[in-house]
Design a protein around this motif. Structure first.
Motif, PDB file in Angstrom:
ATOM      1  N   ARG A  95      34.160 -28.724 -14.566  1.00  0.00           N
ATOM      2  CA  ARG A  95      32.793 -28.276 -14.877  1.00  0.00           C
ATOM      3  C   ARG A  95      31.582 -28.470 -14.097  1.00  0.00           C
ATOM      4  N   LEU A  96      31.631 -29.693 -13.423  1.00  0.00           N
ATOM      5  CA  LEU A  96      30.565 -30.133 -12.309  1.00  0.00           C
ATOM      6  C   LEU A  96      30.914 -29.190 -11.137  1.00  0.00           C
ATOM      7  N   GLN A  97      32.012 -28.974 -10.780  1.00  0.00           N
ATOM      8  CA  GLN A  97      32.050 -27.941  -9.619  1.00  0.00           C
ATOM      9  C   GLN A  97      31.435 -26.598  -9.973  1.00  0.00           C
ATOM     10  N   LEU A  98      31.649 -26.137 -11.040  1.00  0.00           N
ATOM     11  CA  LEU A  98      30.949 -24.782 -11.467  1.00  0.00           C
ATOM     12  C   LEU A  98      29.399 -24.986 -11.604  1.00  0.00           C
ATOM     13  N   SER A  99      29.166 -26.085 -12.086  1.00  0.00           N
ATOM     14  CA  SER A  99      27.791 -26.348 -12.374  1.00  0.00           C
ATOM     15  C   SER A  99      27.056 -26.295 -10.890  1.00  0.00           C
ATOM     16  N   GLN A 100      27.413 -26.708  -9.897  1.00  0.00           N
ATOM     17  CA  GLN A 100      26.908 -27.064  -8.497  1.00  0.00           C
ATOM     18  C   GLN A 100      26.942 -25.440  -7.719  1.00  0.00           C
ATOM     19  N   LEU A 101      28.215 -24.912  -7.960  1.00  0.00           N
ATOM     20  CA  LEU A 101      28.188 -23.495  -7.360  1.00  0.00           C
ATOM     21  C   LEU A 101      27.059 -22.555  -8.056  1.00  0.00           C
ATOM     22  N   ARG A 102      27.023 -22.491  -9.223  1.00  0.00           N
ATOM     23  CA  ARG A 102      25.899 -21.822 -10.074  1.00  0.00           C
ATOM     24  C   ARG A 102      24.561 -22.317  -9.528  1.00  0.00           C
ATOM     25  N   TYR A 103      24.120 -23.450  -9.524  1.00  0.00           N
ATOM     26  CA  TYR A 103      22.843 -23.924  -9.017  1.00  0.00           C
ATOM     27  C   TYR A 103      22.588 -23.536  -7.641  1.00  0.00           C
ATOM     28  N   THR A 104      23.582 -23.643  -6.700  1.00  0.00           N
ATOM     29  CA  THR A 104      23.504 -23.178  -5.264  1.00  0.00           C
ATOM     30  C   THR A 104      23.100 -21.618  -5.234  1.00  0.00           C
ATOM     31  N   ALA A 105      23.815 -21.146  -6.089  1.00  0.00           N
ATOM     32  CA  ALA A 105      23.552 -19.696  -6.121  1.00  0.00           C
ATOM     33  C   ALA A 105      22.492 -19.161  -6.591  1.00  0.00           C
ATOM     34  N   SER A 106      21.835 -19.879  -7.530  1.00  0.00           N
ATOM     35  CA  SER A 106      20.502 -19.509  -8.323  1.00  0.00           C
ATOM     36  C   SER A 106      19.362 -20.083  -7.872  1.00  0.00           C
ATOM     37  N   SER A 107      19.277 -21.286  -6.965  1.00  0.00           N
ATOM     38  CA  SER A 107      18.068 -21.917  -6.406  1.00  0.00           C
ATOM     39  C   SER A 107      17.929 -21.462  -4.975  1.00  0.00           C
ATOM     40  N   ARG A 108      17.031 -21.023  -4.687  1.00  0.00           N
ATOM     41  CA  ARG A 108      16.496 -20.904  -3.218  1.00  0.00           C
ATOM     42  C   ARG A 108      16.552 -22.199  -2.697  1.00  0.00           C
ATOM     43  N   ALA A 109      16.009 -23.221  -3.222  1.00  0.00           N
ATOM     44  CA  ALA A 109      16.016 -24.299  -2.420  1.00  0.00           C
ATOM     45  C   ALA A 109      17.354 -24.930  -2.061  1.00  0.00           C
ATOM     46  N   ALA A 110      18.299 -24.798  -3.175  1.00  0.00           N
ATOM     47  CA  ALA A 110      19.665 -25.182  -2.685  1.00  0.00           C
ATOM     48  C   ALA A 110      20.475 -24.286  -1.780  1.00  0.00           C
ATOM     49  N   ALA A 111      20.265 -23.015  -1.901  1.00  0.00           N
ATOM     50  CA  ALA A 111      20.793 -21.944  -0.949  1.00  0.00           C
ATOM     51  C   ALA A 111      20.225 -22.229   0.261  1.00  0.00           C
ATOM     52  N   THR A 112      19.060 -22.464   0.569  1.00  0.00           N
ATOM     53  CA  THR A 112      18.204 -22.866   1.836  1.00  0.00           C
ATOM     54  C   THR A 112      19.161 -24.180   2.398  1.00  0.00           C
ATOM     55  N   SER A 113      19.289 -25.202   1.789  1.00  0.00           N
ATOM     56  CA  SER A 113      19.799 -26.156   2.319  1.00  0.00           C
ATOM     57  C   SER A 113      21.238 -25.939   2.927  1.00  0.00           C
ATOM     58  N   LEU A 114      22.232 -25.341   1.949  1.00  0.00           N
ATOM     59  CA  LEU A 114      23.499 -24.904   2.386  1.00  0.00           C
ATOM     60  C   LEU A 114      23.438 -23.935   3.765  1.00  0.00           C
ATOM     61  N   ALA A 115      22.229 -22.934   3.471  1.00  0.00           N
ATOM     62  CA  ALA A 115      22.235 -22.048   4.888  1.00  0.00           C
ATOM     63  C   ALA A 115      21.912 -22.699   6.022  1.00  0.00           C
ATOM     64  N   GLU A 116      20.904 -23.600   6.051  1.00  0.00           N
ATOM     65  CA  GLU A 116      20.367 -24.360   7.343  1.00  0.00           C
ATOM     66  C   GLU A 116      21.380 -25.014   7.896  1.00  0.00           C
ATOM     67  N   ASN A 117      22.551 -25.850   7.227  1.00  0.00           N
ATOM     68  CA  ASN A 117      23.492 -26.642   7.700  1.00  0.00           C
ATOM     69  C   ASN A 117      24.438 -25.620   8.026  1.00  0.00           C
ATOM     70  N   TYR A 118      24.698 -24.553   7.510  1.00  0.00           N
ATOM     71  CA  TYR A 118      25.917 -23.676   7.945  1.00  0.00           C
ATOM     72  C   TYR A 118      25.497 -23.032   9.399  1.00  0.00           C
ATOM     73  N   VAL A 119      24.446 -22.603   9.246  1.00  0.00           N
ATOM     74  CA  VAL A 119      24.055 -21.797  10.590  1.00  0.00           C
ATOM     75  C   VAL A 119      23.938 -22.862  11.936  1.00  0.00           C
ATOM     76  N   GLY A 120      23.695 -24.207  11.463  1.00  0.00           N
ATOM     77  CA  GLY A 120      23.521 -25.162  12.639  1.00  0.00           C
ATOM     78  C   GLY A 120      22.237 -25.774  12.667  1.00  0.00           C
ATOM     79  N   LEU A 121      22.144 -27.084  12.807  1.00  0.00           N
ATOM     80  CA  LEU A 121      21.031 -27.761  12.886  1.00  0.00           C
ATOM     81  C   LEU A 121      20.581 -27.607  14.240  1.00  0.00           C
ATOM     82  N   PRO A 122      19.140 -27.604  14.520  1.00  0.00           N
ATOM     83  CA  PRO A 122      18.723 -27.574  15.976  1.00  0.00           C
ATOM     84  C   PRO A 122      19.359 -28.936  16.554  1.00  0.00           C
ATOM     85  N   PHE A 123      19.454 -28.487  17.928  1.00  0.00           N
ATOM     86  CA  PHE A 123      20.215 -29.844  18.953  1.00  0.00           C
ATOM     87  C   PHE A 123      18.975 -30.939  18.810  1.00  0.00           C
ATOM     88  N   GLU A 124      19.320 -32.138  19.340  1.00  0.00           N
ATOM     89  CA  GLU A 124      18.351 -33.127  19.241  1.00  0.00           C
ATOM     90  C   GLU A 124      17.309 -32.838  20.217  1.00  0.00           C
TER      91      GLU A 124
END
Length: 392
Positions: A363-392
Motif C-alpha cells: 500500500r505504501l508503494q501505491l501511495s508513493q506512485l500515486r503521489y508521484t503521478a499527481s504532484s508536479r513537485a514529486a514528478a519534477t524531482s523524479l524527472a530531474e534525476n532521470y534526465v541527469g543532474l548537471p556535471f559538477e
C-alpha cells in the motif's frame, strides 16, 4: 618495457571515453581489454543516455551517429493501477534523454580511436597491476598473441568493471565496500519487433515489475522482474510474451507487439559502492567502483561522469603538476554516485514487488506512485534525476 602516461584497464564506455578525452589534451594513453573487439561491440547493456552524457559526446565529436540514430524521449510512463501516468521530462526539466545502446557508444568510440590511431589492445590476459603507491605504477599482461608485455605508467585507470582486476589489486583495508543485493532479478529480452509505444513504460504490477523500452524503431527491449535465482531455461519465448502481456495490460487499449526474440538473459540486481575510488596512482571509474540497479538507468551515465572528472584531474596532474583535483577525485565523484544510488534504489523500491513485503508495504508503494503521478513537485524531482543532474 613500453611507456605511456595513463594505462587504462577496460574498453567499455568508461575506459574508451577516458582515453579519448586524454588524447584530446595531448596525454598518451593505452587501453587494455580482455575481450575481443567483436565481443565488446556486441555486448548489450544500457540504453538510456542522460542529457549531460549526450551533450558531452557531441562536444568531443563522437555524437554524429547518436544524433542520426538515437531516439530522443521527452517523457516516459509510470504504469500502475492499470493506467498510464506520464512523467513529462522536457516540460518539467527542459531536458530530454536519448535511447541509444551502450554498445553503439562503444562502437563509436572504438571507431574514433581507430581513425586517430589511438592504441586499444584487445584480447589481453594475465593483467596485473604493481607499484600503485609510487609515481611509476606498472601493468604486466600478455598480448593477443600470448607474448608477455610490461607497461610503465604515470597513472593507471581501473575501468574494468565489477569483476575486473583493478579494485581487488588494492591492498586489504584500503577500500570500504557498501553492498546490497536485491531479492529479484531482471529477465531481459531483445525482440525484433517495433516498439509498442513511443516512450518507455515502467510498470508496477502485482505479479512484478515490467519495463517496455526500445533500441531502434525496429528493435524492442523488454524486462520482467523474476526471482533472483531464476534460470533462463524456465522462460521459453511463449511464456515471456504471455507474462509481458499480463503485466503491461491497461484498462484502455494497449497492444503488445510480439516478434522473434534475438537475445535473452537474467541479470541479478545489486547496489555497490567502493570508497575511496582511488589508491595511490590507481583511479577507479564506472562499474569498477560502483554498481546501481538498472531501474534508474544510471550505470553507464555514472561512468561517463566519473571519467569526465578524472580526465580533468589527470590533465592538471600530468600536464600542470597540480594535484588538487586528483586528490579530491573520489570525493567529487562520490557525491554524484550516492545521489544516483539513492535514486536507483528509490525507483527500484517503488516499482518492484519484494517477495518478503506485506500488504502494508505494498500500500505504501501505491501511495508513493500515486503521489508521484499527481504532484508536479514529486514528478519534477523524479524527472530531474532521470534526465541527469548537471556535471559538477
Amino acid at each position: 618495457m613500453a611507456r605511456t602516461q595513463v594505462g587504462i584497464i577496460g574498453a567499455g564506455p568508461a575506459g574508451l571515453l577516458l582515453s579519448y578525452l586524454l588524447h584530446a589534451e595531448g596525454i598518451d594513453a593505452v587501453v587494455l581489454e580482455a575481450r575481443s573487439r567483436e565481443y565488446v561491440e556486441k555486448r548489450v547493456r544500457a540504453g538510456v543516455c542522460e542529457h549531460p552524457t549526450v551533450e558531452l559526446l557531441r562536444e568531443i565529436g563522437v555524437g554524429t551517429r547518436l544524433d542520426a540514430e538515437g531516439l530522443p524521449h521527452h517523457g516516459f510512463s509510470l504504469r500502475f493501477d492499470g493506467r498510464d501516468h506520464r512523467i513529462a521530462l522536457s516540460e518539467l526539466t527542459g531536458r530530454t534523454i536519448t535511447v541509444y545502446g551502450q554498445q553503439e557508444i562503444v562502437k563509436d568510440l572504438i571507431a574514433a580511436h581507430e581513425a586517430k590511431g589511438y592504441p586499444v589492445e584487445f584480447e589481453v590476459s594475465d593483467v596485473e597491476l604493481a607499484e600503485l603507491d609510487t609515481e611509476r605504477p606498472r601493468v604486466t599482461y600478455r598480448d593477443a598473441d600470448g607474448a608477455p608485455r610490461e607497461l610503465d605508467c604515470d597513472v593507471i585507470a581501473g575501468c574494468d568493471g565489477f569483476h575486473g582486476v583493478s579494485r581487488p589489486t588494492i591492498p586489504g583495508g584500503q577500500v570500504k565496500s557498501f553492498d546490497r543485493e536485491y531479492p529479484f532479478a531482471w529477465l531481459g529480452v531483445l525482440a525484433q519487433t517495433p516498439p509498442s509505444d513511443e516512450e518507455l513504460i515502467y510498470t508496477h504490477h502485482e505479479r512484478g515489475f515490467a519495463l517496455h523500452s526500445m533500441r531502434s524503431p525496429e528493435i524492442t527491449r523488454l524486462y520482467l522482474q523474476v526471482p533472483h535465482d531464476e534460470k533462463i531455461e524456465n522462460w521459453p519465448d511463449d511464456r515471456i510474451w504471455s507474462e509481458l502481456s499480463a503485466r503491461l495490460a491497461t484498462e484502455s487499449e494497449f497492444s503488445l507487439r510480439e516478434g522473434p526474440i534475438l537475445d535473452k538473459g537474467v541479470t541479478p540486481m545489486r547496489s555497490f559502492v567502493a570508497e575511496p575510488m582511488q589508491y595511490g596512482r590507481l583511479f577507479l571509474a564506472g562499474d569498477a567502483a560502483h554498481i546501481v540497479p538498472p531501474t534508474g538507468a544510471k550505470g553507464m551515465n555514472l561512468a561517463v561522469a566519473d571519467v569526465r572528472v578524472l580526465s580533468r584531474a589527470l590533465v592538471d596532474l600530468l600536464l600542470h603538476n597540480r594535484s588538487e583535483r586528483a586528490v579530491s577525485y573520489s570525493d567529487t565523484c562520490l557525491r554524484r554516485v550516492w545521489r544516483a544510488e539513492h535514486f536507483s534504489w528509490y525507483m527500484t523500491s517503488m516499482l518492484h514487488v519484494d517477495p518478503a513485503s506485506d500488504e502494508f508495504q505494498r500500500r505504501l508503494q501505491l501511495s508513493q506512485l500515486r503521489y508521484t503521478a499527481s504532484s508536479r513537485a514529486a514528478a519534477t524531482s523524479l524527472a530531474e534525476n532521470y534526465v541527469g543532474l548537471p556535471f559538477e
